[in-house]
Design a protein around this motif. Sequence first.
Motif, short mmCIF file in Angstrom:
data_model
loop_
_atom_site.label_atom_id
_atom_site.label_comp_id
_atom_site.label_asym_id
_atom_site.label_seq_id
_atom_site.Cartn_x
_atom_site.Cartn_y
_atom_site.Cartn_z
N ILE A 1 -9.99 -0.57 -9.72
CA ILE A 1 -11.06 -1.83 -9.87
C ILE A 1 -11.33 -1.80 -11.23
CG2 ILE A 1 -11.86 -1.89 -7.42
CD1 ILE A 1 -13.96 0.05 -7.98
N TYR A 2 -11.29 -0.75 -11.97
CA TYR A 2 -11.65 -0.35 -13.44
C TYR A 2 -10.63 -0.90 -14.34
CZ TYR A 2 -16.02 1.73 -11.62
OH TYR A 2 -17.42 1.91 -11.11
N GLY A 3 -9.70 -1.32 -13.82
CA GLY A 3 -8.35 -1.70 -14.72
C GLY A 3 -7.41 -0.59 -14.71
N GLY A 4 -7.47 0.56 -13.78
CA GLY A 4 -6.57 1.41 -13.76
C GLY A 4 -6.82 2.63 -14.96
N ILE A 5 -6.12 3.63 -14.80
CA ILE A 5 -6.15 4.73 -15.74
C ILE A 5 -4.73 5.25 -16.00
CG2 ILE A 5 -7.24 6.12 -13.80
CD1 ILE A 5 -7.93 8.21 -16.25
N GLY B 1 0.71 -1.10 0.04
CA GLY B 1 -0.15 0.02 -0.08
C GLY B 1 0.75 1.37 0.00
N PHE B 2 1.85 1.33 -0.87
CA PHE B 2 2.88 2.50 -0.85
C PHE B 2 1.89 3.22 -1.96
CE2 PHE B 2 6.24 0.40 1.36
CZ PHE B 2 6.89 1.24 1.99
N ILE B 3 2.03 2.58 -3.32
CA ILE B 3 1.51 3.57 -4.47
C ILE B 3 0.76 2.10 -5.20
CG2 ILE B 3 1.97 4.80 -6.42
CD1 ILE B 3 4.56 5.47 -5.18
N PHE B 4 -0.27 2.41 -5.68
CA PHE B 4 -0.56 1.53 -6.83
C PHE B 4 -1.79 2.26 -7.82
CE2 PHE B 4 -2.65 1.89 -2.57
CZ PHE B 4 -3.84 2.47 -2.84
#
Length: 446
Positions: free
Chosen positions: A34-38, A26-29
């Motif tokens: 949940i929508y596949g990212g942007i 949980g540093f950076i994601f």
Amino acid sequence: MSSDQSATRRRLERMDDLVSLCARRGFIFPSSEIYGGINGFWDYGPLGAELKQNLKNLWWQRVVRERPDVEGIDSAIIAHPRTWEASGHVEHFSDPMVDCRACKKRFRADQLEDAPPCSAREGTSEHDFTEPRSFNLMLQTRIGASEDAASTAYLRAETCQPIFNDFKRVREAARQKIPFGIAQIGKAFRNEINPRNFTFRSREFEQAEMEFFVHPSEREQWFAHWQAERLAFHRELGFDDEHLRTRPHAEDELAHYARAAVDVEYLFPFGWQEIEGVHDRGDWDLSRHGEYSGKDLGITDPDTKEHYVPMVIETSVGVDRTVLALLCDAYTEEDLGDGDTRLVMRFPVALAPVQVAVLPLSKKLAEPAHVLERELRRRFNVFYDDAGNIGRRYRRQDEAGTPFCVTLDFDTAEDGKVTLRDRDSMRQERIALEGVSARLAERLAA
Ligand code: ATP
């Protein structure tokens, strides 16, 4: 065993290892995961947000609070659209772009060596590129209910332009005299053609910028001063000479506004890359905003009565890129011998997301442990965990980069002592429960 004495250490070699640690802990994601990212947008989780905040606080402390000659501001992200005409961004802020006619993918024309092969052509993996076209990197939005061109505005492409807009107001309000600076930290937006290398090239990112206004006769001296200051800052972050360097820009590399520029570069696993720029912007910005706004942004020297437009020395650091450098620098795999390994994030103590973990050996010790936790929370960022095997709990704190763990055990009630464990050396020492807070403060100040 003490890791300082006997461990074999390995630094980060593959970005994938860091990317997966960052998501797992949980540093950076990816944003909107949940929508596949942007593409080009990232979220900072609990550990990442703390790390970033600590970095910003340190920058603000060194650049604004410790300097009587620098003022801080916090401007709106959207400025009057004329701002970006005056600054030259509408006309010049673009990258050359090519499209592949076969696979329809878009690339930066000056970064084609990194392009993946074409997947759409038969018998060849070579792309069928169009001629390069210029692509403006500013993100547009619309303001108000009407849809006409007059409602078009831009999300700021750099945090410094509002500083120039506010120059006169801030100088007068703060009663500053030349030379002095104005600084701010905030979001900037660029519609990058190929976001890549994790957070390194994002479409939304944070900058910490300082514009220092000087008399034309003093520009070289202040340019040198700020280069030295900023290099010292990066050394304070723990970056050593093997991973940190400065690189002056060649004449043909200079941005449209710059008279001279030096990049501060960090050696990432993907090579030497810019994390900060120190620029001599001359009088470009104040002269242009003076011209476009019709306001006189010049200064009259109270002693000599000379009227002049100040020159600007800028320091511009990417917060996200520096966080990325901190993550790469901290990442260490240690072989402790006998098949035992650990992953430890060796952040500088003052920047670590969590400073101390309170880890009672058993849930039965929760009550005194919570008393200690509450006391420590007033001064430090604390993590509390009373579940599971203590060795595993230590390793989880190593991955988070927590410099100190305090363990309460069944003797604590008898002898009033706890175990203080050091992240880097893994040394454990028994100290008085009531001395924990003072001891941590001492270590943090060091
Ligand atoms: P680059 O050449 O890598 O695109 P730049 O020279 O355009 O960067 P500047 O305009 O000087 O960058 O911006 C100052 C700082 O802002 C950079 O040193 C970098 O740390 C940060 N920055 C710029 N663009 C991005 C981006 N797309 N993502 C993350 N940080 C960025």
